[in-house]
Design a protein around this motif. Structure first.
Motif, PDB file in Angstrom:
ATOM      1  N   SER A   1      36.888  41.226  48.567  1.00  0.00           N
ATOM      2  CA  SER A   1      36.177  40.474  47.525  1.00  0.00           C
ATOM      3  C   SER A   1      35.528  41.387  46.485  1.00  0.00           C
ATOM      4  O   SER A   1      35.024  40.906  45.473  1.00  0.00           O
ATOM      5  CB  SER A   1      35.109  39.570  48.150  1.00  0.00           C
ATOM      6  OG  SER A   1      34.144  40.330  48.851  1.00  0.00           O
TER       7      SER A   1
ATOM      8  N   LEU B   1      38.136  24.759  44.719  1.00  0.00           N
ATOM      9  CA  LEU B   1      37.830  24.985  46.116  1.00  0.00           C
ATOM     10  C   LEU B   1      38.677  24.095  47.018  1.00  0.00           C
ATOM     11  O   LEU B   1      39.233  24.555  48.031  1.00  0.00           O
ATOM     12  CB  LEU B   1      36.337  24.723  46.363  1.00  0.00           C
ATOM     13  CG  LEU B   1      35.769  25.189  47.711  1.00  0.00           C
ATOM     14  CD1 LEU B   1      35.995  26.680  47.912  1.00  0.00           C
ATOM     15  CD2 LEU B   1      34.286  24.863  47.783  1.00  0.00           C
TER      16      LEU B   1
ATOM     17  N   LEU C   1      42.249  25.371  47.097  1.00  0.00           N
ATOM     18  CA  LEU C   1      42.404  26.541  47.965  1.00  0.00           C
ATOM     19  C   LEU C   1      42.391  26.146  49.435  1.00  0.00           C
ATOM     20  O   LEU C   1      43.132  26.704  50.253  1.00  0.00           O
ATOM     21  CB  LEU C   1      41.284  27.543  47.679  1.00  0.00           C
ATOM     22  CG  LEU C   1      41.316  28.219  46.303  1.00  0.00           C
ATOM     23  CD1 LEU C   1      40.130  29.157  46.144  1.00  0.00           C
ATOM     24  CD2 LEU C   1      42.621  28.967  46.094  1.00  0.00           C
TER      25      LEU C   1
ATOM     26  N   PHE D   1      43.519  33.411  45.923  1.00  0.00           N
ATOM     27  CA  PHE D   1      42.170  33.084  46.393  1.00  0.00           C
ATOM     28  C   PHE D   1      41.126  33.956  45.701  1.00  0.00           C
ATOM     29  O   PHE D   1      40.035  33.481  45.373  1.00  0.00           O
ATOM     30  CB  PHE D   1      42.085  33.249  47.911  1.00  0.00           C
ATOM     31  CG  PHE D   1      42.528  32.036  48.672  1.00  0.00           C
ATOM     32  CD1 PHE D   1      41.642  31.339  49.473  1.00  0.00           C
ATOM     33  CD2 PHE D   1      43.837  31.580  48.589  1.00  0.00           C
ATOM     34  CE1 PHE D   1      42.052  30.209  50.169  1.00  0.00           C
ATOM     35  CE2 PHE D   1      44.260  30.461  49.274  1.00  0.00           C
ATOM     36  CZ  PHE D   1      43.359  29.769  50.064  1.00  0.00           C
TER      37      PHE D   1
ATOM     38  N   ALA E   1      38.396  31.899  43.094  1.00  0.00           N
ATOM     39  CA  ALA E   1      37.108  31.701  43.763  1.00  0.00           C
ATOM     40  C   ALA E   1      36.011  31.387  42.748  1.00  0.00           C
ATOM     41  O   ALA E   1      35.845  32.108  41.764  1.00  0.00           O
ATOM     42  CB  ALA E   1      36.729  32.950  44.548  1.00  0.00           C
TER      43      ALA E   1
ATOM     44  N   ARG F   1      32.796  34.304  46.104  1.00  0.00           N
ATOM     45  CA  ARG F   1      34.053  35.045  46.202  1.00  0.00           C
ATOM     46  C   ARG F   1      34.320  35.506  47.634  1.00  0.00           C
ATOM     47  O   ARG F   1      35.432  35.342  48.150  1.00  0.00           O
ATOM     48  CB  ARG F   1      34.040  36.228  45.240  1.00  0.00           C
ATOM     49  CG  ARG F   1      35.349  37.000  45.229  1.00  0.00           C
ATOM     50  CD  ARG F   1      35.576  37.749  43.940  1.00  0.00           C
ATOM     51  NE  ARG F   1      36.033  36.851  42.879  1.00  0.00           N
ATOM     52  CZ  ARG F   1      35.360  36.644  41.764  1.00  0.00           C
ATOM     53  NH1 ARG F   1      34.202  37.238  41.568  1.00  0.00           N
ATOM     54  NH2 ARG F   1      35.840  35.831  40.845  1.00  0.00           N
TER      55      ARG F   1
ATOM     56  N   THR G   1      33.189  34.197  50.318  1.00  0.00           N
ATOM     57  CA  THR G   1      33.420  32.995  51.111  1.00  0.00           C
ATOM     58  C   THR G   1      34.845  32.492  50.926  1.00  0.00           C
ATOM     59  O   THR G   1      35.514  32.102  51.896  1.00  0.00           O
ATOM     60  CB  THR G   1      32.421  31.888  50.712  1.00  0.00           C
ATOM     61  OG1 THR G   1      31.085  32.376  50.927  1.00  0.00           O
ATOM     62  CG2 THR G   1      32.642  30.634  51.548  1.00  0.00           C
ATOM     63  N   CYS G   2      35.332  32.495  49.686  1.00  0.00           N
ATOM     64  CA  CYS G   2      36.696  32.014  49.430  1.00  0.00           C
ATOM     65  C   CYS G   2      37.739  32.960  50.017  1.00  0.00           C
ATOM     66  O   CYS G   2      38.764  32.511  50.551  1.00  0.00           O
ATOM     67  CB  CYS G   2      36.926  31.828  47.937  1.00  0.00           C
ATOM     68  SG  CYS G   2      36.119  30.361  47.276  1.00  0.00           S
TER      69      CYS G   2
ATOM     70  N   ILE H   1      37.971  32.071  53.503  1.00  0.00           N
ATOM     71  CA  ILE H   1      38.772  30.861  53.751  1.00  0.00           C
ATOM     72  C   ILE H   1      40.248  31.223  53.867  1.00  0.00           C
ATOM     73  O   ILE H   1      40.978  30.680  54.703  1.00  0.00           O
ATOM     74  CB  ILE H   1      38.548  29.827  52.626  1.00  0.00           C
ATOM     75  CG1 ILE H   1      37.126  29.266  52.702  1.00  0.00           C
ATOM     76  CG2 ILE H   1      39.560  28.689  52.718  1.00  0.00           C
ATOM     77  CD1 ILE H   1      36.766  28.340  51.546  1.00  0.00           C
ATOM     78  N   TRP H   2      40.696  32.159  53.026  1.00  0.00           N
ATOM     79  CA  TRP H   2      42.083  32.621  53.124  1.00  0.00           C
ATOM     80  C   TRP H   2      42.350  33.206  54.501  1.00  0.00           C
ATOM     81  O   TRP H   2      43.363  32.906  55.148  1.00  0.00           O
ATOM     82  CB  TRP H   2      42.374  33.651  52.038  1.00  0.00           C
ATOM     83  CG  TRP H   2      43.635  34.441  52.255  1.00  0.00           C
ATOM     84  CD1 TRP H   2      43.738  35.733  52.667  1.00  0.00           C
ATOM     85  CD2 TRP H   2      44.975  33.973  52.077  1.00  0.00           C
ATOM     86  NE1 TRP H   2      45.053  36.110  52.751  1.00  0.00           N
ATOM     87  CE2 TRP H   2      45.835  35.043  52.394  1.00  0.00           C
ATOM     88  CE3 TRP H   2      45.525  32.758  51.674  1.00  0.00           C
ATOM     89  CZ2 TRP H   2      47.216  34.936  52.331  1.00  0.00           C
ATOM     90  CZ3 TRP H   2      46.912  32.653  51.607  1.00  0.00           C
ATOM     91  CH2 TRP H   2      47.742  33.733  51.936  1.00  0.00           C
TER      92      TRP H   2
END
Length: 440
Positions: free
Chosen positions: A128, A222, A225, A359, A363, A368, A370-371, A374-375
């Motif tokens: 990130s 979001l 994604l 991602f 984001a 960022r 956090t996203c 998620i990936w």
């Protein structure tokens, strides 16, 4: 987010900010430790700890799943309280401890938990930081994630050659200790290169920004994604067989004899995936760049669907080889497994680095890490699925098993294509985050 230095004043290496090199090398050595341990894990459980194949596959799947689950919590902790830099340092030190714990058999399960917890802080917070190295609109950022992915695979390439060789030739504990040393090297590189990475905003300001209501567009990004991540779960159910049932087939179904006096170590096959990444990534990036200059921008979801389809085709080819050899009671020549790795990895390059970049770019600001988490969280459910599918290895003929796995990968390709059609080609191009990933 802090602004990167103007391109003319920043220190560069090979045309990119030197901070990308720091992240590249940090991730390379972290992947050396991770894949070094992974290359030995199934063999260690079945050959040293006398764990049955079915149970070993479940343990492998559960561990790999936790490696991808903990980044969700780690990303939230970093975004809201700890900060990316501190999270990487704490996570890296924790992972190094876990790798050294693997050298002790009674600490096997606590070691796996320790590595997974440290990884939760380390993994999302490193990737990130890439976006903060570039100013908005900097065209170099289009290839940054692919370059970073090469670093991931450089470590993954070296790991089986070093850790796998030490584990098989001198004892499993030597291989695990080498993985621990790799993690320490990663941590030292990161701390030494901190001055080249983006400065972080004050925690309080970032927390307020994160807690402010998201715009409608940010919420749509979001949810989009999250939908992509859900489909990648299915793909990973097939892809993550590389370190599980593919490793087992290399042991029992492949003739690894090269000369009368020497045969290929089982763990060395795990180095083929990253080796193909090195060879193919520059060619793919150059091709996508040429197409982009001609105005041909393939949306990311279409690229990912193509990649999943190629991976599915590779498993179907392997199913044919396994069925043919089983019917005749012989082992497959090692060249077949090499060919499978080449085809599978070419498909991988169209989905995993492309998805990571998607991602990172889409984001919402302040989320960022956090996203990115998620990936990686898709890997949690994906590895649980892979572990469950791995239990079929002892119940089905090997050819039938690979046929099932090929169907799983093909199903993910169909879902990605359907989502791409639903979102709409024009909409994906109009979205700046999508458009930049159309030609990474």
């Amino acid at each position: 987010m802090s602004k990167a230095a103007p391109a003319g004043r920043e220190r560069q290496f090979l045309g990119h900010p030197i901070g990308l090199t720091v992240l590249f090398l940090t991730e390379m050595w972290e992947m050396f430790s991770f894949f070094g341990m992974r290359a030995l894990l199934v063999y260690y459980m079945t050959k040293r700890l006398d764990i049955t194949q079915e149970y070993a596959s479940l343990i492998y799947g559960a561990y790999a799943a936790m490696v991808y689950f903990t980044p969700v919590l780690g990303g939230l902790i970093a975004d809201r309280w700890l900060g990316k830099r501190r999270a990487v340092v704490v996570g890296g030190a924790t992972m190094a401890l876990g790798h050294f714990m693997m050298a002790s058999e009674p600490l096997f399960y606590p070691a796996l938990v320790t590595i997974a917890l440290g990884n939760g802080l380390f993994l999302p917070c490193l990737a990130s930081q890439i976006e903060g190295l570039y100013r908005e609109g900097d065209v170099r950022s289009k290839s940054a994630y692919n370059i970073y992915y090469v670093g991931v695979n450089l470590g993954a390439f070296l790991a089986p050659l070093v850790c796998g060789f030490l584990g098989e030739a001198y004892g499993w504990h030597w291989g695990f200790a080498a993985a621990g040393v790799g993690m320490l090297v990663s941590l030292v590189i990161y701390v030494a290169g901190l001055r080249h990475l983006p400065a972080e905003p004050a925690r309080l300001a970032q927390v307020r920004e994160t807690r402010s209501p998201m715009s409608h567009a940010a919420r749509r990004q979001l949810f989009f994604l999250m939908g992509v991540a859900a489909i990648v779960v299915v793909f990973r159910g097939a892809y993550e067989q590389v370190g599980n049932t593919i490793a087992l087939w290399a042991d029992v179904g492949v003739d690894r004899q090269v000369t009368t006096a020497w045969s290929l170590p089982m763990a060395w096959f795990q180095a083929l995936d990253p080796l193909v990444v090195f060879a193919a990534t520059p060619l793919l990036v150059a091709r996508w760049s040429r197409l982009a200059k001609r105005g041909v921008d393939t949306p990311s979801l279409y690229k990912m669907a193509f990649g999943a389809a190629v991976v599915g085709a590779s498993y179907l080819a392997l199913a044919g080889v396994a069925t043919w050899t089983e019917a005749r009671g012989v082992h497959a020549h090692w060249a077949w497994l090499v060919g499978w790795f080449v085809l599978m990895t070419l498909g991988e390059l169209y989905i995993l680095p492309v998805g990571l970049g998607l991602f990172g770019r889409m984001a919402p600001e302040g989320l960022r890490a956090t996203c990115i988490a998620i990936w990686f969280f898709a890997g949690f459910f994906g590895n649980l699925l892979a572990g469950a599918l791995g239990t079929l290895w002892s119940k089905l003929p090997h050819g039938a098993f690979f046929l099932v796995i090929g169907g799983v990968a093909g199903g993910s390709a169909a879902l990605l294509l359907m989502l791409g059609v639903r979102v709409g080609r024009d909409q994906m191009r109009d979205n700046p985050a999508h458009a930049t990933m159309a030609s990474p």
